[in-house]
Design a protein around this motif. Structure first.
Motif, PDB file in Angstrom:
ATOM      1  N   UNK A   1       0.821  -1.214   0.000  1.00 35.44           N
ATOM      2  CA  UNK A   1       0.000   0.000   0.000  1.00 35.44           C
ATOM      3  C   UNK A   1       0.855   1.265   0.000  1.00 35.44           C
ATOM      4  N   UNK A   2       2.068   1.144   0.535  1.00 38.83           N
ATOM      5  CA  UNK A   2       2.946   2.309   0.685  1.00 38.83           C
ATOM      6  C   UNK A   2       4.354   1.825   1.025  1.00 38.83           C
ATOM      7  N   UNK A   3       5.297   2.768   1.134  1.00 39.16           N
ATOM      8  CA  UNK A   3       6.642   2.402   1.556  1.00 39.16           C
ATOM      9  C   UNK A   3       6.636   1.862   2.992  1.00 39.16           C
ATOM     10  N   UNK A   4       5.782   2.436   3.841  1.00 36.44           N
ATOM     11  CA  UNK A   4       5.698   1.948   5.221  1.00 36.44           C
ATOM     12  C   UNK A   4       5.208   0.498   5.249  1.00 36.44           C
ATOM     13  N   UNK A   5       4.237   0.190   4.414  1.00 41.77           N
ATOM     14  CA  UNK A   5       3.729  -1.176   4.313  1.00 41.77           C
ATOM     15  C   UNK A   5       4.840  -2.117   3.859  1.00 41.77           C
ATOM     16  N   UNK A   6       5.643  -1.651   2.916  1.00 43.86           N
ATOM     17  CA  UNK A   6       6.780  -2.437   2.436  1.00 43.86           C
ATOM     18  C   UNK A   6       7.779  -2.674   3.565  1.00 43.86           C
ATOM     19  N   UNK A   7       8.053  -1.641   4.354  1.00 43.17           N
ATOM     20  CA  UNK A   7       8.998  -1.764   5.471  1.00 43.17           C
ATOM     21  C   UNK A   7       8.481  -2.735   6.534  1.00 43.17           C
ATOM     22  N   UNK A   8       7.190  -2.714   6.786  1.00 49.38           N
ATOM     23  CA  UNK A   8       6.596  -3.686   7.714  1.00 49.38           C
ATOM     24  C   UNK A   8       6.882  -5.109   7.239  1.00 49.38           C
ATOM     25  N   UNK A   9       6.774  -5.307   5.930  1.00 55.57           N
ATOM     26  CA  UNK A   9       7.039  -6.626   5.343  1.00 55.57           C
ATOM     27  C   UNK A   9       8.504  -7.003   5.497  1.00 55.57           C
ATOM     28  N   UNK A  10       9.394  -6.032   5.303  1.00 52.79           N
ATOM     29  CA  UNK A  10      10.831  -6.313   5.397  1.00 52.79           C
ATOM     30  C   UNK A  10      11.207  -6.831   6.781  1.00 52.79           C
ATOM     31  N   UNK A  11      10.769  -6.137   7.844  1.00 56.01           N
ATOM     32  CA  UNK A  11      11.154  -6.553   9.192  1.00 56.01           C
ATOM     33  C   UNK A  11      10.514  -7.889   9.570  1.00 56.01           C
ATOM     34  N   UNK A  12       9.300  -8.101   9.103  1.00 49.19           N
ATOM     35  CA  UNK A  12       8.662  -9.389   9.370  1.00 49.19           C
ATOM     36  C   UNK A  12       9.394 -10.512   8.631  1.00 49.19           C
ATOM     37  N   UNK A  13       9.824 -10.246   7.402  1.00 45.28           N
ATOM     38  CA  UNK A  13      10.555 -11.254   6.627  1.00 45.28           C
ATOM     39  C   UNK A  13      11.908 -11.578   7.261  1.00 45.28           C
ATOM     40  N   UNK A  14      12.586 -10.548   7.764  1.00 46.16           N
ATOM     41  CA  UNK A  14      13.868 -10.789   8.430  1.00 46.16           C
ATOM     42  C   UNK A  14      13.686 -11.747   9.601  1.00 46.16           C
ATOM     43  N   UNK A  15      12.577 -11.573  10.320  1.00 46.49           N
ATOM     44  CA  UNK A  15      12.304 -12.466  11.443  1.00 46.49           C
ATOM     45  C   UNK A  15      11.860 -13.840  10.953  1.00 46.49           C
ATOM     46  N   UNK A  16      10.896 -13.871  10.031  1.00 48.54           N
ATOM     47  CA  UNK A  16      10.353 -15.138   9.545  1.00 48.54           C
ATOM     48  C   UNK A  16      11.428 -15.993   8.875  1.00 48.54           C
ATOM     49  N   UNK A  17      12.305 -15.358   8.108  1.00 49.06           N
ATOM     50  CA  UNK A  17      13.397 -16.102   7.464  1.00 49.06           C
ATOM     51  C   UNK A  17      14.343 -16.695   8.500  1.00 49.06           C
ATOM     52  N   UNK A  18      14.557 -15.962   9.587  1.00 48.79           N
ATOM     53  CA  UNK A  18      15.398 -16.472  10.679  1.00 48.79           C
ATOM     54  C   UNK A  18      14.756 -17.705  11.305  1.00 48.79           C
ATOM     55  N   UNK A  19      13.453 -17.634  11.499  1.00 47.93           N
ATOM     56  CA  UNK A  19      12.723 -18.736  12.121  1.00 47.93           C
ATOM     57  C   UNK A  19      12.712 -19.971  11.227  1.00 47.93           C
ATOM     58  N   UNK A  20      12.506 -19.760   9.931  1.00 46.65           N
ATOM     59  CA  UNK A  20      12.511 -20.883   8.978  1.00 46.65           C
ATOM     60  C   UNK A  20      13.880 -21.553   8.963  1.00 46.65           C
ATOM     61  N   UNK A  21      14.935 -20.740   8.891  1.00 42.88           N
ATOM     62  CA  UNK A  21      16.306 -21.268   8.901  1.00 42.88           C
ATOM     63  C   UNK A  21      16.550 -22.095  10.155  1.00 42.88           C
TER      64      UNK A  21
END
Length: 216
Positions: free
Chosen positions: A49-69
């Motif tokens: 929806x916006x750059x802020x929405x994109x940033x929310x996704x980035x931090x969640x992905x950094x965490x989720x990718x850590x958890x998957x690994x």
């Protein structure tokens, strides 16, 4: 040059992080950003929806990718709860280190306000979900409202501890963030010991007594 008709959300994330690092700031607008990377802004809005929405996704992905690994590591599933939490911290902060230029630029100026950052909203939900999975021990009280407060307090305390560690990491200038690793071990050990400490039992015992007296 014609604009791309197909582009993935992960490509947009990569472009955005590259832009922030290269220009030391966010793009002026979605339209300018899309034009620079030669894709239609309608594609951007399909994912974000916006750059802020994109940033929310980035931090969640950094965490989720850590958890998957972490969960793909065979020995992880045999770890005790404290070691699972420690392993998650180490893996997550390794991911932060790999993306440190973006993260430090993106969080610049917010070091003392991490708790209030709305871009952490999805990241927080994912982390709290992980803490729920750990099912950290609480003291059995047979008083539902106190036990509910106790569980919520543990989750919120764990989140605040993670934010405090991120603040420490942002300020850490040691080689390979060695001081952060030490801080993680000491803070996790302390917090897990606190959950089991006798003084906490006594505090909860007092809360139980006061609650019952109030009900009477």
């Amino acid at each position: 040059m014609p604009k791309k008709n197909k582009i993935s959300d992960s490509e947009i994330i990569t472009f955005y992080m590259e832009y922030v690092v290269e220009h030391q700031s966010k793009p002026d607008s979605v339209e300018d950003f899309c034009q620079l990377y030669q894709f239609e802004d309608a594609i951007f809005y399909e994912y974000f929806r916006s750059f802020k929405d994109l940033e929310k996704t980035i931090y969640n992905l950094l965490f989720q990718n850590s958890l998957v690994t972490l969960k793909q590591t065979p020995e992880y599933h045999s770890f005790i709860k404290k070691d699972k939490l420690l392993s998650l911290y180490y893996t997550f902060f390794e991911n932060l280190a790999l993306n440190q230029e973006f993260v430090k630029l993106n969080l610049k100026g917010f070091e003392n306000q991490l708790k209030a950052l709305s871009v952490f909203s999805r990241f927080k939900r994912s982390f709290i979900g992980f803490i729920d999975e750990l099912n950290l021990e609480t003291i059995s009280l047979n008083v539902e409202i106190i036990e509910t407060i106790q569980k919520k307090t543990i989750k919120e305390s764990a989140w605040i501890q993670l934010l405090f560690t991120m603040k420490f990491w942002l300020d850490d200038s040691s080689e390979d963030f060695e001081k952060t690793d030490i801080f993680i071990e000491k803070s996790i050990n302390t917090s897990m010991e606190l959950i089991d400490t006798k003084s906490l039992h006594n505090i909860i015992d007092l809360a139980k007594f006061l609650y019952k007296e109030k009900v009477k």
